[in-house]
Scaffold this motif. Structure first.
Motif, PDB file in Angstrom:
ATOM      1  N   ALA A   1      21.828 -26.905  29.396  1.00  0.00           N
ATOM      2  CA  ALA A   1      22.153 -25.837  30.353  1.00  0.00           C
ATOM      3  C   ALA A   1      22.281 -24.468  29.705  1.00  0.00           C
ATOM      4  O   ALA A   1      22.366 -23.454  30.416  1.00  0.00           O
TER       5      ALA A   1
ATOM      6  N   LEU B   1      20.312 -21.406  30.937  1.00  0.00           N
ATOM      7  CA  LEU B   1      20.769 -20.854  32.213  1.00  0.00           C
ATOM      8  C   LEU B   1      21.929 -19.891  31.991  1.00  0.00           C
ATOM      9  O   LEU B   1      22.024 -18.859  32.662  1.00  0.00           O
ATOM     10  N   TRP B   2      22.812 -20.218  31.051  1.00  0.00           N
ATOM     11  CA  TRP B   2      23.943 -19.349  30.745  1.00  0.00           C
ATOM     12  C   TRP B   2      23.486 -18.067  30.047  1.00  0.00           C
ATOM     13  O   TRP B   2      24.095 -17.010  30.227  1.00  0.00           O
TER      14      TRP B   2
ATOM     15  N   ASP C   1      19.640 -15.930  33.896  1.00  0.00           N
ATOM     16  CA  ASP C   1      20.126 -15.511  35.218  1.00  0.00           C
ATOM     17  C   ASP C   1      20.740 -16.668  35.994  1.00  0.00           C
ATOM     18  O   ASP C   1      20.711 -16.669  37.226  1.00  0.00           O
ATOM     19  N   GLY C   2      21.268 -17.643  35.278  1.00  0.00           N
ATOM     20  CA  GLY C   2      21.965 -18.747  35.925  1.00  0.00           C
ATOM     21  C   GLY C   2      21.059 -19.590  36.802  1.00  0.00           C
ATOM     22  O   GLY C   2      19.899 -19.855  36.464  1.00  0.00           O
ATOM     23  N   LEU C   3      21.567 -19.992  37.945  1.00  0.00           N
ATOM     24  CA  LEU C   3      20.827 -20.868  38.851  1.00  0.00           C
ATOM     25  C   LEU C   3      19.659 -20.151  39.517  1.00  0.00           C
ATOM     26  O   LEU C   3      18.834 -20.808  40.168  1.00  0.00           O
TER      27      LEU C   3
ATOM     28  N   GLU D   1      17.350 -18.664  37.848  1.00  0.00           N
ATOM     29  CA  GLU D   1      16.179 -18.809  36.975  1.00  0.00           C
ATOM     30  C   GLU D   1      15.173 -19.789  37.597  1.00  0.00           C
ATOM     31  O   GLU D   1      15.570 -20.816  38.162  1.00  0.00           O
TER      32      GLU D   1
ATOM     33  N   ALA E   1      15.550 -23.427  36.596  1.00  0.00           N
ATOM     34  CA  ALA E   1      16.865 -24.046  36.752  1.00  0.00           C
ATOM     35  C   ALA E   1      16.752 -25.498  37.201  1.00  0.00           C
ATOM     36  O   ALA E   1      17.403 -26.389  36.635  1.00  0.00           O
TER      37      ALA E   1
ATOM     38  N   ILE F   1      26.855 -26.627  34.998  1.00  0.00           N
ATOM     39  CA  ILE F   1      26.180 -26.066  36.175  1.00  0.00           C
ATOM     40  C   ILE F   1      27.156 -25.749  37.296  1.00  0.00           C
ATOM     41  O   ILE F   1      26.913 -24.840  38.089  1.00  0.00           O
TER      42      ILE F   1
ATOM     43  N   LEU G   1      28.381 -22.334  37.076  1.00  0.00           N
ATOM     44  CA  LEU G   1      27.376 -21.351  37.477  1.00  0.00           C
ATOM     45  C   LEU G   1      27.275 -21.234  39.002  1.00  0.00           C
ATOM     46  O   LEU G   1      26.467 -20.450  39.503  1.00  0.00           O
TER      47      LEU G   1
ATOM     48  N   TYR H   1      26.941 -24.077  41.151  1.00  0.00           N
ATOM     49  CA  TYR H   1      26.228 -25.198  41.766  1.00  0.00           C
ATOM     50  C   TYR H   1      27.169 -26.008  42.660  1.00  0.00           C
ATOM     51  O   TYR H   1      28.343 -26.186  42.345  1.00  0.00           O
TER      52      TYR H   1
END
Length: 351
Positions: free
Chosen positions: A35, A38-39, A42-44, A46, A49, A210, A213, A215
């Motif tokens: 993960a 993603l950090w 742009d996080g989720l 992306e 993702a 996640i 972020l 989720y």
């Protein structure tokens, strides 16, 4: 015998605490590693993702393989049996529990949606399905003719078992090999409830990279992790029951796939222009906790957690000899009429 394992009288293999801790650290550490992009990005949002989260689902399986081949807590010929991969015996029990795993989770998700509606957490429109109609219309070009909403819902409902048994089960396999395949039986030395609850909590915390972020619950603080941990603890008991009741990990694989395939059923019923808190209405949220707790109570009252078959035994690897081996009489008994004597220090064979 390996220093990491001891054999129990009931045929189960007891895994050392060191191997259990190593597995948990590896499973969670590998999840954070996957993960990490993603950090850093742009996080989720992306575009990669979803593929990364799919890869993350296989990190528990990778952790199992590393523990088995590096620490060797289970002898080579017993690994498939311990993990519940093979053999599938008795076949009838395993197959029926697979069917239960495919069909019951969508019913529980539907029940949690009903609980959310009854508690006022979800505003529903059961007449026109206005929210779902708007959602579908927004996903197609303007003016595109659509079949009746009821037909779309029925088609999606019919596709859930198919998706659960195929693409969702394939994705869930990576997690289930770790959580219910390895961790639940490894923790069973500490008792049934300890194994089910601890494995469920670890499963929930494993999602932290996640969940933080946004989720599932849209919360980027510890409350989201706590919600996920609570949901996984409840569902972990149910999936773990399938594992212990069947002696196989496959019912839990298909049940996990069915849960993932049906988790969004609430969108069929919500009223247009309304919003709901995912923490309350999702099957991993509070409504799901209530429904899951009721089912767990039913299983407890009916004694289902006490019915745990021993792991399937291996078939004989060699065929019996075509003729019995000759038995030599003890010279001291020759002519005395006594039958052949057993070797000194031997015991009668136990069935």
């Amino acid at each position: 015998m390996s220093a990491q394992a001891t054999e129990r009288a009931d045929g189960d293999r007891s895994i050392g605490l060191g191997a259990i801790i190593a597995y948990v650290v590896l499973a969670c550490g590998l999840a954070w590693l996957v993960a990490l992009p993603l950090w850093l990005g742009d996080g989720l949002r992306e575009p990669y993702a979803l593929p990364l989260m799919t890869v993350m689902m296989y990190m528990p399986a990778v952790a199992v393989v590393l523990v088995l081949f590096v620490l060797r807590p289970i002898p080579k010929g017993q690994r498939l049996r311990f993990l519940g991969l093979w053999p599938l015996r008795p076949v009838k029990r395993v197959v029926w529990l697979i069917v239960i795993g495919l069909l019951v989770p969508p019913l529980l998700v539907l029940a949690s949606t009903a609980v959310a509606a009854l508690c006022g957490w979800l505003t529903v429109d059961l007449a026109g399905f206005s929210g779902f109609t708007e959602l579908i219309a927004a996903k197609v070009p303007a003016g595109t003719p659509l079949p009746p909403t009821g037909v779309l819902i029925a088609a999606q409902a019919a596709s859930i078992p198919v998706a659960a048994a195929t693409v969702n089960a394939i994705a869930a396999f990576g997690e289930e090999l770790g959580w219910r395949g390895f961790l639940v039986p490894a923790l069973r030395r500490y008792g049934t409830w300890a194994s089910l609850l601890i494995s469920g909590v670890v499963w929930g915390l494993w999602h932290a990279p996640i969940i933080l972020l946004g989720y599932n619950f849209g919360r980027t603080d510890v409350s989201g992790v706590l919600l996920m941990t609570g949901g996984c603890a409840v569902w972990g008991v149910l999936l773990g029951w399938l594992r212990l009741r069947s002696g196989s990990m496959w019912p839990a694989v298909f049940a996990h796939g069915a849960l993932n395939a049906s988790a969004g059923m609430y969108v069929w019923f919500f009223a247009a222009g309304t919003r709901a808190d995912p923490a309350l209405i999702l099957p991993l949220g509070v409504a799901g906790w209530i429904v899951g707790a009721v089912l767990i109570l039913v299983l407890i009252v009916t004694g289902q957690f006490r019915r745990q078959p021993a792991l399937a035994t291996d078939r004989p690897r060699t065929l019996p000899a075509p003729f019995p081996e000759p038995v030599l009489e003890n010279p001291q008994d020759a002519g005395s009429g006594a039958g052949p004597s057993a070797p000194a220090g031997s015991e009668p064979e136990r069935s």
